[in-house]
Design an enzyme around this catalytic site. Sequence first.
Site, PDB file in Angstrom:
ATOM      1  N   ASN A   1     -33.596  43.131 -63.147  1.00 44.89           N
ATOM      2  CA  ASN A   1     -33.397  43.070 -64.709  1.00 44.89           C
ATOM      3  C   ASN A   1     -34.157  44.120 -64.944  1.00 44.89           C
ATOM      4  OD1 ASN A   1     -33.244  42.640 -67.218  1.00 44.89           O
ATOM      5  ND2 ASN A   1     -34.626  40.598 -66.893  1.00 44.89           N
ATOM      6  N   TRP A   2     -33.700  45.348 -65.330  1.00 49.78           N
ATOM      7  CA  TRP A   2     -34.066  46.539 -65.855  1.00 49.78           C
ATOM      8  C   TRP A   2     -34.718  46.510 -67.306  1.00 49.78           C
ATOM      9  CZ3 TRP A   2     -30.487  50.538 -63.492  1.00 49.78           C
ATOM     10  CH2 TRP A   2     -30.683  50.489 -62.219  1.00 49.78           C
ATOM     11  N   LYS A   3     -34.352  45.296 -68.162  1.00 51.06           N
ATOM     12  CA  LYS A   3     -34.883  45.097 -69.315  1.00 51.06           C
ATOM     13  C   LYS A   3     -34.597  46.426 -70.428  1.00 51.06           C
ATOM     14  CE  LYS A   3     -38.020  41.692 -67.613  1.00 51.06           C
ATOM     15  NZ  LYS A   3     -39.388  41.023 -68.000  1.00 51.06           N
TER      16      LYS A   3
ATOM     17  N   HIS B   1     -32.141  34.107 -70.267  1.00 51.02           N
ATOM     18  CA  HIS B   1     -33.417  34.793 -69.719  1.00 51.02           C
ATOM     19  C   HIS B   1     -34.690  34.297 -70.942  1.00 51.02           C
ATOM     20  CE1 HIS B   1     -36.561  37.709 -69.027  1.00 51.02           C
ATOM     21  NE2 HIS B   1     -35.904  37.684 -67.974  1.00 51.02           N
TER      22      HIS B   1
ATOM     23  N   GLY C   1     -38.172  41.948 -62.242  1.00 50.44           N
ATOM     24  CA  GLY C   1     -38.225  42.915 -63.438  1.00 50.44           C
ATOM     25  C   GLY C   1     -38.903  43.953 -63.004  1.00 50.44           C
ATOM     26  N   GLY C   2     -40.200  44.208 -63.501  1.00 49.13           N
ATOM     27  CA  GLY C   2     -40.985  45.281 -63.236  1.00 49.13           C
ATOM     28  C   GLY C   2     -40.911  46.133 -62.016  1.00 49.13           C
TER      29      GLY C   2
ATOM     30  N   SER D   1     -42.710  38.069 -61.699  1.00 52.88           N
ATOM     31  CA  SER D   1     -43.626  39.136 -60.876  1.00 52.88           C
ATOM     32  C   SER D   1     -43.591  39.100 -59.300  1.00 52.88           C
ATOM     33  CB  SER D   1     -44.839  38.650 -61.030  1.00 52.88           C
ATOM     34  OG  SER D   1     -45.342  38.838 -62.609  1.00 52.88           O
TER      35      SER D   1
ATOM     36  N   GLY E   1     -43.664  39.184 -65.885  1.00 59.93           N
ATOM     37  CA  GLY E   1     -44.267  40.112 -66.442  1.00 59.93           C
ATOM     38  C   GLY E   1     -45.726  39.954 -66.544  1.00 59.93           C
TER      39      GLY E   1
ATOM     40  N   GLU F   1     -37.302  31.044 -63.315  1.00 60.36           N
ATOM     41  CA  GLU F   1     -38.409  32.116 -63.781  1.00 60.36           C
ATOM     42  C   GLU F   1     -39.519  31.239 -64.605  1.00 60.36           C
ATOM     43  OE1 GLU F   1     -36.459  36.163 -63.648  1.00 60.36           O
ATOM     44  OE2 GLU F   1     -35.977  35.281 -65.563  1.00 60.36           O
TER      45      GLU F   1
ATOM     46  N   GLU G   1     -37.060  35.869 -72.410  1.00 64.18           N
ATOM     47  CA  GLU G   1     -37.236  36.736 -73.508  1.00 64.18           C
ATOM     48  C   GLU G   1     -36.358  36.481 -74.458  1.00 64.18           C
ATOM     49  OE1 GLU G   1     -37.660  40.227 -70.978  1.00 64.18           O
ATOM     50  OE2 GLU G   1     -39.604  39.520 -70.229  1.00 64.18           O
TER      51      GLU G   1
END
Length: 237
Positions: free
Chosen positions: A8-10, A89, A218-219, A197, A162, A156, A91
């Site tokens: 997930n590159w957001k 998600h 993600g990150g 994470s 994150g 998640e 977010e």
Amino acid sequence: MPKIVAANWKMNLRRQSACELVSALKAEGRKCWLFPAFPLLGPVADTLIGGGLRLGAQDVSPEPDGAFTGDVSAEMLVDAGCELVLVGHSERRKQHGELGDLLARKLKRAAEGGLETVYCVGETLNQRKAGKAREVVKEHLSTLQGARKVAAVAYEPVWAIGTGETATPAQAEEMHAFIRGELKTLGLDVPILYGGSVKPGNARELLAQAHVDGVLVGGASLKLESLRAIDEAALES
Ligand code: PEP
């Protein structure tokens, strides 16, 4: 079944950095699921042709084509080369107030438009501390009632996204086993991904859990080295 690595590159990367990353993943024969931001979908779709990578979007409109400024329909996403879409998600739940009814409409529309869904669930830290983690996850899962074309569910925990904090492998396994049971009652037998994470340093242990069928990253999915290391851990699990 091989374990899944979803990226997930957001709201990150640009055309050049995304395409370079995709070219490298393709050259290495990787089979990750990639979720770039909307403007990157076209260039990434063109770059990944002929490889084993799958393309997905980070959101989908609950409406078909029409007068919905700023929205993107499932049909448009398929036209852009997507097979998958993220729904639920945390977010989007938090920053855009997306809740059950809207998410159910997105799930339905995605399936009607030809997309498979990765549906995300997870509790906040307060909810976990209050002993409500299962209750919250069960409520999130209830949105899947009658859903079609579900590619995977991603657990998640919001407190791990994150933040650098990860659920322990035991915490992940315990919740994944619970989710597996809940999905069964909904008539769904789909992979369950862990997200929060995930990094090269913890991926192997998480992926070693029997009920962890893959990871949503993600990150650590923004750099070739870390995504590669996580994918290697998945291939060896
Ligand atoms: C995510 O956003 O789905 C996620 C898991 O992010 P991170 O890996 O950065 O915690």
